[in-house]
Design an enzyme around this catalytic site. Sequence first.
Site, mmCIF file in Angstrom:
data_model
loop_
_atom_site.group_PDB
_atom_site.id
_atom_site.type_symbol
_atom_site.label_atom_id
_atom_site.label_comp_id
_atom_site.label_asym_id
_atom_site.label_seq_id
_atom_site.Cartn_x
_atom_site.Cartn_y
_atom_site.Cartn_z
ATOM 1 N N GLU A 1 0.855 -1.194 0.000
ATOM 2 C CA GLU A 1 0.000 0.000 0.000
ATOM 3 C C GLU A 1 0.886 1.237 0.000
ATOM 4 O O GLU A 1 1.840 1.297 0.777
ATOM 5 C CB GLU A 1 -0.853 0.052 1.284
ATOM 6 C CG GLU A 1 -1.736 -1.132 1.501
ATOM 7 C CD GLU A 1 -2.256 -1.200 2.950
ATOM 8 O OE1 GLU A 1 -1.934 -0.319 3.756
ATOM 9 O OE2 GLU A 1 -2.977 -2.161 3.240
ATOM 10 N N LYS B 1 2.462 4.536 1.077
ATOM 11 C CA LYS B 1 2.516 5.096 2.434
ATOM 12 C C LYS B 1 2.192 6.577 2.356
ATOM 13 O O LYS B 1 2.999 7.391 1.922
ATOM 14 C CB LYS B 1 3.903 4.872 3.037
ATOM 15 C CG LYS B 1 3.991 5.340 4.477
ATOM 16 C CD LYS B 1 5.337 4.913 5.075
ATOM 17 C CE LYS B 1 5.384 5.194 6.564
ATOM 18 N NZ LYS B 1 5.259 6.618 6.879
ATOM 19 N N ASP C 1 1.573 10.320 3.417
ATOM 20 C CA ASP C 1 2.208 11.195 4.379
ATOM 21 C C ASP C 1 1.139 12.067 5.031
ATOM 22 O O ASP C 1 0.899 13.191 4.628
ATOM 23 C CB ASP C 1 3.246 12.056 3.659
ATOM 24 C CG ASP C 1 4.320 12.517 4.606
ATOM 25 O OD1 ASP C 1 4.278 12.100 5.777
ATOM 26 O OD2 ASP C 1 5.176 13.296 4.178
ATOM 27 N N TYR D 1 -6.766 1.641 6.348
ATOM 28 C CA TYR D 1 -5.788 0.610 5.993
ATOM 29 C C TYR D 1 -5.465 -0.386 7.103
ATOM 30 O O TYR D 1 -4.644 -1.273 6.913
ATOM 31 C CB TYR D 1 -4.485 1.237 5.494
ATOM 32 C CG TYR D 1 -3.861 2.237 6.445
ATOM 33 C CD1 TYR D 1 -3.465 1.871 7.722
ATOM 34 C CD2 TYR D 1 -3.645 3.551 6.041
ATOM 35 C CE1 TYR D 1 -2.898 2.779 8.584
ATOM 36 C CE2 TYR D 1 -3.068 4.481 6.900
ATOM 37 C CZ TYR D 1 -2.703 4.087 8.171
ATOM 38 O OH TYR D 1 -2.137 4.982 9.025
ATOM 39 N N LYS E 1 10.847 3.085 2.416
ATOM 40 C CA LYS E 1 10.817 4.511 2.108
ATOM 41 C C LYS E 1 11.498 4.790 0.771
ATOM 42 O O LYS E 1 12.475 4.138 0.421
ATOM 43 C CB LYS E 1 11.555 5.300 3.203
ATOM 44 C CG LYS E 1 10.932 5.198 4.582
ATOM 45 C CD LYS E 1 9.771 6.151 4.690
ATOM 46 C CE LYS E 1 9.423 6.511 6.103
ATOM 47 N NZ LYS E 1 10.253 7.461 6.770
ATOM 48 N N CYS F 1 15.925 47.969 4.225
ATOM 49 C CA CYS F 1 15.219 47.322 3.123
ATOM 50 C C CYS F 1 16.081 47.355 1.861
ATOM 51 O O CYS F 1 16.545 48.425 1.463
ATOM 52 C CB CYS F 1 13.899 48.048 2.880
ATOM 53 S SG CYS F 1 13.064 47.479 1.391
ATOM 54 N N CYS G 1 14.377 49.850 -0.865
ATOM 55 C CA CYS G 1 14.230 51.312 -0.729
ATOM 56 C C CYS G 1 15.176 51.929 0.281
ATOM 57 O O CYS G 1 15.233 53.147 0.407
ATOM 58 C CB CYS G 1 12.789 51.674 -0.386
ATOM 59 S SG CYS G 1 12.325 51.231 1.301
ATOM 60 N N CYS H 1 10.129 46.141 6.325
ATOM 61 C CA CYS H 1 10.549 47.435 5.807
ATOM 62 C C CYS H 1 9.553 48.476 6.294
ATOM 63 O O CYS H 1 8.348 48.262 6.284
ATOM 64 C CB CYS H 1 10.559 47.380 4.288
ATOM 65 S SG CYS H 1 10.536 48.991 3.501
ATOM 66 N N CYS I 1 8.397 52.460 -0.798
ATOM 67 C CA CYS I 1 9.222 51.296 -1.123
ATOM 68 C C CYS I 1 8.744 50.685 -2.441
ATOM 69 O O CYS I 1 7.597 50.245 -2.530
ATOM 70 C CB CYS I 1 9.140 50.268 0.001
ATOM 71 S SG CYS I 1 9.993 48.732 -0.398
HETATM 72 S S1 IVH Z 1 -0.049 0.507 8.906
HETATM 73 C C1 IVH Z 1 0.996 -1.211 13.102
HETATM 74 N N1 IVH Z 1 -0.440 1.405 6.476
HETATM 75 O O1 IVH Z 1 2.901 5.389 8.555
HETATM 76 C C2 IVH Z 1 1.020 -0.633 11.735
HETATM 77 N N2 IVH Z 1 0.536 2.877 8.066
HETATM 78 O O2 IVH Z 1 5.476 5.016 9.874
HETATM 79 C C3 IVH Z 1 0.122 0.507 11.572
HETATM 80 N N3 IVH Z 1 0.989 5.122 7.194
HETATM 81 O O3 IVH Z 1 1.720 5.507 11.874
HETATM 82 C C4 IVH Z 1 0.360 1.336 10.391
HETATM 83 N N4 IVH Z 1 0.212 4.771 5.170
HETATM 84 O O4 IVH Z 1 0.570 7.002 10.085
HETATM 85 C C5 IVH Z 1 0.014 1.683 7.702
HETATM 86 N N5 IVH Z 1 -0.889 2.073 4.305
HETATM 87 C C6 IVH Z 1 -0.426 2.344 5.520
HETATM 88 C C7 IVH Z 1 0.079 3.614 5.850
HETATM 89 C C8 IVH Z 1 0.567 3.840 7.136
HETATM 90 C C9 IVH Z 1 0.747 5.659 5.987
HETATM 91 C C10 IVH Z 1 1.593 5.834 8.318
HETATM 92 C C11 IVH Z 1 0.871 5.685 9.640
HETATM 93 C C12 IVH Z 1 1.853 5.058 10.551
HETATM 94 C C13 IVH Z 1 3.144 5.485 9.944
HETATM 95 C C14 IVH Z 1 4.264 4.556 10.356
#
Ligand code: IVH
Length: 688
Positions: free
Chosen positions: A123, A125, A127, A235, A323, A416, A419, A434, A440
């Site tokens: 899945e 990840k 942010d 998720y 990552k 500034c 000016c 300024c 200015c």
């Molecule tokens: S599973 C025990 N699935 O990443 C595992 N986390 O670095 C629970 N995150 O705290 C997390 N996408 O905020 C999971 N598809 C995904 C995710 C995900 C983003 C975040 C989440 C977690 C953090 C961990």
Amino acid sequence: MAEIDAADLTDDQARDELARLAMEIAYHDRAYHQKDAPEISDAAYDALRRRNAAIEARFPDLIRSDSPSRRVGDAPDTGFTKVRHRVAMLSLDNAFNAEDFTEFCDRARRFLGLTHPLAIVAEPKIDGLSINLTYEDGAFARGATRGDGTEGEDVTANLRTMVGAVPDRLIGSFPERIEIRGEVFMTKADFLALNDSQAAAGQKLFANPRNAAAGGLRQLDAKITAERRLSLFAYAMGESSEPVADSHAAYLERLRGWGFAVNPLSRLLTTEAEAAAFQDEIARQRATLPYDIDGVVYKINDLTLQRRLGFAGRAPRWAIAWKFPAEQATTVLRAIRIQVGRTGALTPVAELEPVNVGGVLVARATLHNEDEIARKDLHIGDTVIVQRAGDVIPQIVAVVTEQPRGAEAYDYPSVCPACGSLAIRPPGEAIRRCTGGLICPAQRVERLIHFVSRNAFDIDGLGEKTIQEFYAEGWLHGPADLFKLPEREADIATREGWGKLSARNLSRAIKARETIALERFIFALGIRRIGEANAKLLARHYGSYPNWRQQMLAATTIGSDERLALGSILGIGPAIAEELAEFFMERRNVAALDELAAVLTIEDAVMAEAADSPVAGKVVVFTGTLETMTRPEAKARAESLGAKVTDSVSKKTDLVVVGADAGSKARKAAELGVRTLTEAEWRALIGD
Ligand code: IVH
């Protein structure tokens, strides 16, 4: 400083470094989790944690009781009710390359005593920030942030505003009680739109979508959350009163069925060998996805295996976050240029030797403010690490200290650059400004650009560049000169990039705006802290331009009735009143206004009821039991008529409305000689 390999540290060195790392990581946890204002990149943060883990692995007897490896995130900030999670919300271990990922799979297999390849769900990840949603009998009962992993903040009211994303009720069959976990985030488009409107209102900008989402979710006022347009992907599972699936893939299907959004890019990989290709595939799509991601999460599909694997420290043994490499590169800081904004704010911008960062050529980076330059100890000529994250403006992460340093520390200007006026930084503020105001040129140009912008005069064909060029030509001193541009149509038509048609269109667009609504006019002036919302309040309160002008001039006198009235407009307040007064105290501003008013037709606003109501500006107290309305209703009605409703009676109180069984407040009013009204008299007064 070159890092000593963990294995080569002496006991004392290791102890010192673990202490330093504990402090440093705790500091960055607070910046990230409580203040939503991270100061270092995720990659730099991960490096600190990895270093800590490496030293701890080598010196297990030196592991501190407050070690970062024993904590997830940081304790929540105050302001919300705390909620204990029934099942802890943990974090994930990270992989940074294919070897790390293989090692994760091998470890899980060893732990389980298996030899066959593992089916894994991948899945993206997201942010954002993780959230725990509790459903009881299928109804959304409670939602909480992760907090420190065991205790989070109750943000139920805010989550309820996320209509569509957080279902009110689960669809179909469901366990009596279930916790569903997911990520709240803001799309890149919603983030950019939010920052646009923040900028227009002179409010602080958010550094990235994650911070904007976190800030949006942790609003004490749910109305603000509702405006932030937050999204959610579900998720994971928390507690459940009965099993709902036997694999993670099947669980994701159930989530979809209940009405949650599940990331459509999630995929069941039949063997772990498919992971590397999936990782590449998502990395290629990253830039064009509508939301920020920082990697891919891989979860072992079989839930029985997940249960057997369990957790180690702060992370499950059945999942890993692979990552993406941070989009960083090394380059040279050529210069620091100071930009001057519309309200005179000086903003430093780093000019860099252009460098390719993750496929994009970067020549500039934001530096936020002068403290940031000092904190990073930037010298012109330094070799620096720049980073790009999603759509966010590139940032300087750090100076590469192994390289020869640049000549000398950067000296922030106190005048500034545009000016030469003194630039002053008020105590307690981060921004130097300024003091040149309209003399200015930088501020003038920025104000002109704001004046013609979309939510102000919205003049087609007059962009930033054109304004700069016409200003340089000497055609634009103040905003009134914009309306003289049609007289120069012939000159404009001969300019490079222009022709007869485009020049004529420009004249037309300008003439079409000679009639303008009062609220747009006020917003266009670009007065500090007068964004669209405040401009509207002012327009509705004062009704016409001549009335507004006259009242504002009178309000320049501190303590005048007009000043007090201005400060008591709901939503304006004394600080903004002062800002307006300052604008009107400057004679050149008033002259520029008069010049504009002479060439424009400024339409009256539909006045708020408040402006001519008999209780406008009055301080009112309700006491005792009201018969024809509830207390909140009475308060709201009074406020909509421009009254200020307070709880206690003082000399400042104008009216006390006395209901049945009123006690001390009615007595106090009599003592102070404050006018009291019965409920019926009040209703007669406001014409209800
Ligand atoms: S599973 C025990 N699935 O990443 C595992 N986390 O670095 C629970 N995150 O705290 C997390 N996408 O905020 C999971 N598809 C995904 C995710 C995900 C983003 C975040 C989440 C977690 C953090 C961990």
